[in-house]
Design an enzyme around this catalytic site. Structure first.
Site, PDB file in Angstrom:
ATOM      1  N   THR A  72       0.845  -1.198   0.000  1.00 19.39           N
ATOM      2  CA  THR A  72       0.000   0.000   0.000  1.00 19.39           C
ATOM      3  C   THR A  72       0.877   1.244   0.000  1.00 19.39           C
ATOM      4  OG1 THR A  72      -1.645  -1.205   1.300  1.00 19.39           O
ATOM      5  CG2 THR A  72      -1.886   1.182   1.181  1.00 19.39           C
ATOM      6  N   SER A  97       7.168  -0.253  -2.702  1.00 22.51           N
ATOM      7  CA  SER A  97       6.318   0.595  -3.542  1.00 22.51           C
ATOM      8  C   SER A  97       5.866  -0.167  -4.774  1.00 22.51           C
ATOM      9  CB  SER A  97       7.060   1.868  -3.954  1.00 22.51           C
ATOM     10  OG  SER A  97       8.240   1.549  -4.685  1.00 22.51           O
ATOM     11  N   HIS A 131      -1.332   5.466 -14.500  1.00 20.61           N
ATOM     12  CA  HIS A 131      -2.011   4.396 -13.775  1.00 20.61           C
ATOM     13  C   HIS A 131      -3.514   4.450 -14.030  1.00 20.61           C
ATOM     14  CE1 HIS A 131       1.781   4.041 -11.513  1.00 20.61           C
ATOM     15  NE2 HIS A 131       1.355   2.826 -11.203  1.00 20.61           N
ATOM     16  N   LYS A 135      -6.556   4.542  -8.860  1.00 18.33           N
ATOM     17  CA  LYS A 135      -5.395   4.754  -7.983  1.00 18.33           C
ATOM     18  C   LYS A 135      -5.585   6.045  -7.193  1.00 18.33           C
ATOM     19  CE  LYS A 135      -0.390   4.545  -7.786  1.00 18.33           C
ATOM     20  NZ  LYS A 135      -0.495   3.565  -6.685  1.00 18.33           N
ATOM     21  N   GLY A 141       3.717   5.458  -5.726  1.00 14.08           N
ATOM     22  CA  GLY A 141       4.842   5.113  -4.865  1.00 14.08           C
ATOM     23  C   GLY A 141       6.054   4.684  -5.665  1.00 14.08           C
TER      24      GLY A 141
END
Length: 234
Positions: A72, A97, A131, A135, A141
């Site tokens: 996470t 990440s 992404h 997200k 990350g």
């Protein structure tokens, strides 16, 4: 192994399939409707939840002597608290990440390229990450890890930003597009050419497999680790 899935969204379901295929058992599934949970009969926990619950999930695992893998992102302001707790309790913890084997190789490639480019003032480095629209955090990350890898090895950059970059900032462009698992592109651009490296995930399987491999690796160990330890990357 008996595995607890703390977060049972798309990633949790992908992890479940790979774990079961590798003859592990999922003994606990925690989703957005779960108000509390117990970690009885759990050998390892895999946390792919949301930023607001990750710290509590990880803390509960460490306090109950359950090794925990967390993918996470968006909660790292509390990372040092988890490290301190893990050391106090002789726990076992891995944060990543990105758990994809390919991305972890890309991290090393990114750092090496930054070393090669260091001192070449005619080039400016920037990054783009793409992404899926679900997200929650931006930049990703993974993008932050890549930026940190550049900053560590590239003297002219000491920060990253999403907008209005100073000369010493790495500008990150974050895009959200339907059904994109994750793409990261790093550009070194001069007036005469551009050097580009990129990683494009085709699906979630790489992330899920890496998380399961990490959970297999950490059982029986104590300490705070990374995917470099799991993959024996020196």
């Amino acid at each position: 192994m008996n595995i607890a899935l703390l977060g049972y969204g798309k990633m949790g379901k992908a992890i479940e399939k790979i774990a079961v295929d590798r003859e592990h058992e999922i003994t606990l599934k925690v989703d957005s409707k779960t108000t509390s949970f117990e970690l009885d009969n759990v050998d390892v926990a895999i946390d792919f939840s949301i930023p607001t619950t990750a710290l509590d999930n990880i803390t509960q695992c460490i306090n109950n002597n359950v090794p925990v893998i967390s993918g996470t992102t968006g909660w790292l302001q509390d990372y040092d608290k988890v490290v301190a707790l893990c050391k106090e309790k002789d726990g076992a913890f891995i944060y990543g990440s990105n758990f994809s084997i390919g991305v972890n190789i890309f991290f090393e490639l990114n750092a090496h390229l930054a070393k090669l480019m260091n001192g070449l003032s005619s080039y400016n480095v920037s990054m783009e990450e793409i992404h899926h629209t679900q997200k929650l955090d931006a930049p990703s990350g993974t993008a932050i890890s890549l930026a940190e890898g550049i900053i560590k090895n590239y003297d002219s950059k000491n920060n990253w930003t999403l907008e209005n970059p100073a000369d010493t900032d790495i500008e990150i462009t974050a895009k959200r597009i339907e059904d994109v698992p994750g793409t990261h592109i790093i550009n070194y651009t001069s007036e005469i050419d551009t050097i580009t490296i990129s990683h494009e995930a085709h699906n979630r399987q790489g992330f899920a497999l890496g998380a399961v491999l990490a959970s297999e690796w950490i059982v029986g160990k104590t300490g705070v680790f990374t995917m470099k330890d799991v993959l024996n990357i020196k």
